[in-house]
Design an enzyme around this catalytic site. Structure first.
Site, PDB file in Angstrom:
ATOM      1  N   ASP A  11       0.882  -1.160   0.000  1.00  0.00           N
ATOM      2  CA  ASP A  11       0.000   0.000   0.000  1.00  0.00           C
ATOM      3  C   ASP A  11       0.920   1.211   0.000  1.00  0.00           C
ATOM      4  O   ASP A  11       1.629   1.460   0.971  1.00  0.00           O
ATOM      5  CB  ASP A  11      -0.870  -0.051   1.269  1.00  0.00           C
ATOM      6  CG  ASP A  11      -1.805   1.138   1.389  1.00  0.00           C
ATOM      7  OD1 ASP A  11      -1.599   2.161   0.702  1.00  0.00           O
ATOM      8  OD2 ASP A  11      -2.753   1.041   2.205  1.00  0.00           O
ATOM      9  N   ASP A  52      -4.081  -1.435  -2.415  1.00  0.00           N
ATOM     10  CA  ASP A  52      -2.835  -2.205  -2.474  1.00  0.00           C
ATOM     11  C   ASP A  52      -2.381  -2.422  -3.911  1.00  0.00           C
ATOM     12  O   ASP A  52      -3.117  -2.961  -4.739  1.00  0.00           O
ATOM     13  CB  ASP A  52      -3.026  -3.541  -1.755  1.00  0.00           C
ATOM     14  CG  ASP A  52      -3.188  -3.333  -0.264  1.00  0.00           C
ATOM     15  OD1 ASP A  52      -2.167  -3.122   0.401  1.00  0.00           O
ATOM     16  OD2 ASP A  52      -4.337  -3.324   0.217  1.00  0.00           O
ATOM     17  N   TYR A  89      -3.764   9.462   0.441  1.00  0.00           N
ATOM     18  CA  TYR A  89      -3.816   9.089   1.845  1.00  0.00           C
ATOM     19  C   TYR A  89      -2.872   7.924   2.140  1.00  0.00           C
ATOM     20  O   TYR A  89      -2.808   6.950   1.404  1.00  0.00           O
ATOM     21  CB  TYR A  89      -5.237   8.739   2.292  1.00  0.00           C
ATOM     22  CG  TYR A  89      -5.289   8.801   3.782  1.00  0.00           C
ATOM     23  CD1 TYR A  89      -5.240  10.026   4.435  1.00  0.00           C
ATOM     24  CD2 TYR A  89      -5.248   7.642   4.538  1.00  0.00           C
ATOM     25  CE1 TYR A  89      -5.194  10.099   5.812  1.00  0.00           C
ATOM     26  CE2 TYR A  89      -5.204   7.708   5.915  1.00  0.00           C
ATOM     27  CZ  TYR A  89      -5.168   8.941   6.549  1.00  0.00           C
ATOM     28  OH  TYR A  89      -5.098   9.000   7.913  1.00  0.00           O
ATOM     29  N   GLY A 102      18.441  -5.716   0.132  1.00  0.00           N
ATOM     30  CA  GLY A 102      18.461  -6.994  -0.584  1.00  0.00           C
ATOM     31  C   GLY A 102      17.188  -7.800  -0.535  1.00  0.00           C
ATOM     32  O   GLY A 102      17.056  -8.785  -1.256  1.00  0.00           O
ATOM     33  N   TYR A 232       0.239   0.146  14.751  1.00  0.00           N
ATOM     34  CA  TYR A 232      -0.757  -0.056  13.696  1.00  0.00           C
ATOM     35  C   TYR A 232      -0.549   0.959  12.574  1.00  0.00           C
ATOM     36  O   TYR A 232      -0.600   2.151  12.802  1.00  0.00           O
ATOM     37  CB  TYR A 232      -2.179   0.076  14.248  1.00  0.00           C
ATOM     38  CG  TYR A 232      -3.212  -0.092  13.155  1.00  0.00           C
ATOM     39  CD1 TYR A 232      -3.429  -1.342  12.597  1.00  0.00           C
ATOM     40  CD2 TYR A 232      -3.906   0.996  12.634  1.00  0.00           C
ATOM     41  CE1 TYR A 232      -4.333  -1.515  11.555  1.00  0.00           C
ATOM     42  CE2 TYR A 232      -4.813   0.839  11.594  1.00  0.00           C
ATOM     43  CZ  TYR A 232      -5.020  -0.416  11.059  1.00  0.00           C
ATOM     44  OH  TYR A 232      -5.898  -0.574  10.021  1.00  0.00           O
ATOM     45  N   LYS A 235      -3.620  -2.779   7.439  1.00  0.00           N
ATOM     46  CA  LYS A 235      -3.759  -4.227   7.558  1.00  0.00           C
ATOM     47  C   LYS A 235      -2.830  -4.916   6.554  1.00  0.00           C
ATOM     48  O   LYS A 235      -2.337  -4.305   5.617  1.00  0.00           O
ATOM     49  CB  LYS A 235      -5.234  -4.583   7.355  1.00  0.00           C
ATOM     50  CG  LYS A 235      -5.701  -5.800   8.099  1.00  0.00           C
ATOM     51  CD  LYS A 235      -5.249  -5.875   9.539  1.00  0.00           C
ATOM     52  CE  LYS A 235      -5.380  -7.299  10.048  1.00  0.00           C
ATOM     53  NZ  LYS A 235      -4.654  -7.555  11.281  1.00  0.00           N
ATOM     54  N   ASP A 236      -2.618  -6.221   6.777  1.00  0.00           N
ATOM     55  CA  ASP A 236      -1.583  -6.939   6.011  1.00  0.00           C
ATOM     56  C   ASP A 236      -1.965  -7.156   4.544  1.00  0.00           C
ATOM     57  O   ASP A 236      -1.104  -7.203   3.681  1.00  0.00           O
ATOM     58  CB  ASP A 236      -1.304  -8.285   6.682  1.00  0.00           C
ATOM     59  CG  ASP A 236      -1.161  -8.127   8.183  1.00  0.00           C
ATOM     60  OD1 ASP A 236      -0.726  -7.043   8.614  1.00  0.00           O
ATOM     61  OD2 ASP A 236      -1.489  -9.064   8.920  1.00  0.00           O
ATOM     62  N   ASP A 237      -3.263  -7.315   4.287  1.00  0.00           N
ATOM     63  CA  ASP A 237      -3.753  -7.367   2.913  1.00  0.00           C
ATOM     64  C   ASP A 237      -2.943  -8.316   2.024  1.00  0.00           C
ATOM     65  O   ASP A 237      -2.128  -7.892   1.197  1.00  0.00           O
ATOM     66  CB  ASP A 237      -3.805  -5.946   2.323  1.00  0.00           C
ATOM     67  CG  ASP A 237      -4.752  -5.057   3.127  1.00  0.00           C
ATOM     68  OD1 ASP A 237      -5.627  -5.596   3.832  1.00  0.00           O
ATOM     69  OD2 ASP A 237      -4.605  -3.845   3.067  1.00  0.00           O
ATOM     70  N   GLN A 245      -4.980 -27.514 -12.226  1.00  0.00           N
ATOM     71  CA  GLN A 245      -5.169 -28.526 -13.271  1.00  0.00           C
ATOM     72  C   GLN A 245      -4.069 -29.592 -13.305  1.00  0.00           C
ATOM     73  O   GLN A 245      -3.020 -29.451 -12.708  1.00  0.00           O
ATOM     74  CB  GLN A 245      -5.263 -27.864 -14.654  1.00  0.00           C
ATOM     75  CG  GLN A 245      -6.333 -26.821 -14.813  1.00  0.00           C
ATOM     76  CD  GLN A 245      -7.763 -27.328 -14.815  1.00  0.00           C
ATOM     77  OE1 GLN A 245      -8.664 -26.570 -14.543  1.00  0.00           O
ATOM     78  NE2 GLN A 245      -7.981 -28.586 -15.095  1.00  0.00           N
ATOM     79  N   ARG A 269     -10.185  -0.014  10.206  1.00  0.00           N
ATOM     80  CA  ARG A 269      -9.093   0.194  11.154  1.00  0.00           C
ATOM     81  C   ARG A 269      -8.436  -1.131  11.557  1.00  0.00           C
ATOM     82  O   ARG A 269      -7.869  -1.245  12.646  1.00  0.00           O
ATOM     83  CB  ARG A 269      -9.597   0.942  12.399  1.00  0.00           C
ATOM     84  CG  ARG A 269     -10.143   2.307  12.045  1.00  0.00           C
ATOM     85  CD  ARG A 269     -10.801   3.011  13.200  1.00  0.00           C
ATOM     86  NE  ARG A 269     -11.413   4.255  12.729  1.00  0.00           N
ATOM     87  CZ  ARG A 269     -10.759   5.396  12.615  1.00  0.00           C
ATOM     88  NH1 ARG A 269      -9.506   5.481  12.963  1.00  0.00           N
ATOM     89  NH2 ARG A 269     -11.371   6.463  12.155  1.00  0.00           N
TER      90      ARG A 269
HETATM   91  P1  13P Z   1      -8.216 -31.433 -16.489  1.00  0.00           P
HETATM   92  O1  13P Z   1      -8.400 -31.237 -17.965  1.00  0.00           O
HETATM   93  O2  13P Z   1      -7.131 -30.627 -15.894  1.00  0.00           O
HETATM   94  O3  13P Z   1      -8.188 -32.869 -16.103  1.00  0.00           O
HETATM   95  O4  13P Z   1      -9.568 -30.758 -15.863  1.00  0.00           O
HETATM   96  C1  13P Z   1     -10.603 -31.542 -15.457  1.00  0.00           C
HETATM   97  C2  13P Z   1     -11.897 -30.819 -15.475  1.00  0.00           C
HETATM   98  O5  13P Z   1     -12.856 -31.388 -15.901  1.00  0.00           O
HETATM   99  C3  13P Z   1     -12.046 -29.469 -14.910  1.00  0.00           C
HETATM  100  O6  13P Z   1     -13.355 -29.233 -14.451  1.00  0.00           O
HETATM  101  P1  13P Z   2      -5.484  -0.629   4.660  1.00  0.00           P
HETATM  102  O1  13P Z   2      -4.819  -1.659   5.515  1.00  0.00           O
HETATM  103  O2  13P Z   2      -6.091  -1.196   3.425  1.00  0.00           O
HETATM  104  O3  13P Z   2      -4.563   0.510   4.378  1.00  0.00           O
HETATM  105  O4  13P Z   2      -6.731  -0.060   5.475  1.00  0.00           O
HETATM  106  C1  13P Z   2      -6.501   0.535   6.706  1.00  0.00           C
HETATM  107  C2  13P Z   2      -7.730   0.942   7.423  1.00  0.00           C
HETATM  108  O5  13P Z   2      -7.637   1.341   8.562  1.00  0.00           O
HETATM  109  C3  13P Z   2      -9.027   0.869   6.763  1.00  0.00           C
HETATM  110  O6  13P Z   2     -10.097   1.233   7.626  1.00  0.00           O
HETATM  111 MG    MG Z   3      -4.191   2.006   3.175  1.00  0.00          MG
HETATM  112 MG    MG Z   4      -5.126  -2.148   1.868  1.00  0.00          MG
END
Ligand code: 13P
Ligand code: 13P
Ligand code: MG
Ligand code: MG
Length: 369
Positions: A11, A52, A89, A102, A232, A235-237, A245, A269
């Site tokens: 974010d 994000d 913001y 790194g 704070y 959030k981690d999002d 397949q 929050r």
């Molecule tokens: P595959 O072709 O990966 O076996 O997929 C099976 C399928 O029927 C998906 O719904």
């Molecule tokens: P974010 O973690 O998406 O930035 O949202 C923070 C927040 O306090 C929303 O109410």
């Molecule tokens: Mg945010």
């Molecule tokens: Mg977010």
């Protein structure tokens, strides 16, 4: 061919509070990544969920590559600089440190990476969620890889029949444990049913599978912003990558758990539980009470490391009912106002701004006789 898929998000500023990443920020990140196309990067894409910014990169540098993390850091820094100029913001919200050494881990961004031997056809789905935390993937990941009521292939496809191995991280004690399903299904659920504490980091095939047993078939970001910042900030999002397949759950089985908008922590929050609403990218813009929490799914076919797509997988009327249910649950939860279980537990409020309020009250308590 071995290829690494790196999904790194941060974010770096929201247009109108914590609402959405404006196009300008995606464009600037795109321009940074474009400089490395054909050099360090095979291919890339840029997207967003709510506020994000998501970088999706393919390359041959392996996971935790300082070069690749450096590119991500540069893109985020440039986008954050523009966000500051625009007065967005929380400009630079998830870029907690100035110095990059790194790896972006510990600096604020969320990271999901996997190095794989690309199959002749390699369908992948990249999920990203806003207003929630890493443990939000526990329920869907369990359903995808361990629940036969979700994934028909666990029963009827001999290649899936032996089950999968889960790597679970204890986010508080900083340790991990590997568990196999179906044998250890109940023990696994004992842990991952507490998504604030335990989060599934990776899923692996079992020995004998067409995919080598040490190659992940799913990986999630598990960074905890509170812990990295010591306060704070948001959030981690989280983000996650799931392969599909041919010996793995079908794409439809990978998407199916999200037809149920399960409750996740992180709304308003970072302090409230709410339903996780699956949406197309055009609706990945939380509004009501800064939510409800959203999840998007971007589908790609990987070929020679190139990303063919994205397909906006939740932009489908088949998920309308899930969205309607999420709205109904949102109404119900909201009517609890400041009461649990809409508000997160007293213990989990530790990770919000609540401790400052409680400190003020400390001197007013008297012992009981
Ligand atoms: P595959 O072709 O990966 O076996 O997929 C099976 C399928 O029927 C998906 O719904
Ligand atoms: P974010 O973690 O998406 O930035 O949202 C923070 C927040 O306090 C929303 O109410
Ligand atoms: Mg945010
Ligand atoms: Mg977010």
């Amino acid at each position: 061919m071995k290829v690494t898929l790196s999904v790194i998000k941060a974010d770096v500023g929201g247009l109108v509070g914590h609402h959405v990443v404006p196009e300008e920020l995606e464009e600037i990140a795109w321009d940074v990544l474009e400089e490395y196309r054909g050099e360090l990067l095979i291919d890339f894409d840029v997207s967003h969920v709510g506020d994000d910014l998501i970088l999706i990169m393919t390359h041959e540098e392996g996971v935790d590559s300082p070069d690749i993390h450096g590119i991500a850091w540069e893109a985020f820094q440039e986008a954050a600089a523009l966000a500051r100029e625009m007065g967005l913001y929380g400009a630079g919200q998830d870029l907690l440190k100035d110095a990059f050494s790194g790896n972006v881990r510990g600096l604020g961004p969320g990271v999901a990476e996997m190095e794989i031997e690309e199959r002749p056809s390699e369908p992948v789905v990249i999920f990203a969620a806003d207003k929630t935390e890493a443990g939000a993937w526990n329920l869907p990941l369990f359903k995808i890889f361990a629940d036969p009521f979700n994934t028909a292939g666990l029963i009827i496809d001999p290649k899936l029949h032996s089950g999968f191995r889960f790597e679970v991280w204890d986010l508080i004690e900083h340790r991990r444990v590997f568990m196999s399903t179906p044998e250890e299904m109940y023990d696994l659920l004992a842990l991952i049913g507490s998504p604030g504490r335990f989060a599934i980091k990776r899923v692996f095939p079992k020995p004998g599978h067409v995919i080598p047993e040490d190659e992940p078939v799913a990986v999630a970001s598990t960074e905890r912003l509170y812990e990295e910042a010591g306060r704070y900030v948001g959030k981690d999002d989280p983000v996650m990558i799931v392969r599909a397949q041919h010996g793995l759950p079908a794409v439809g089985e990978v998407l199916e758990p999200f037809a149920f908008p399960h409750l996740v922590a992180g709304w308003m929050r970072g302090s409230h539980w709410g339903p996780l609403m699956p949406v197309g990218v055009k609706d990945a813009k939380p509004t009501r009470f800064d939510g409800p929490p959203r999840v998007i799914a971007l589908g790609y076919q990987l070929k020679g490391g190139h990303l063919i797509g994205p397909e906006d997988m939740f932009d489908d009327p088949a998920f309308d009912r899930a969205r309607a249910m999420a709205n109904e649950i949102a109404d119900y939860m909201r009517r609890h106002g400041p009461f649990e279980p809409h508000r997160v537990s007293f213990h989990d409020l530790e990770y919000t701004t609540m401790p400052e309020v409680l400190k003020k009250l400390e001197g007013r308590f008297e012992p009981l006789q």
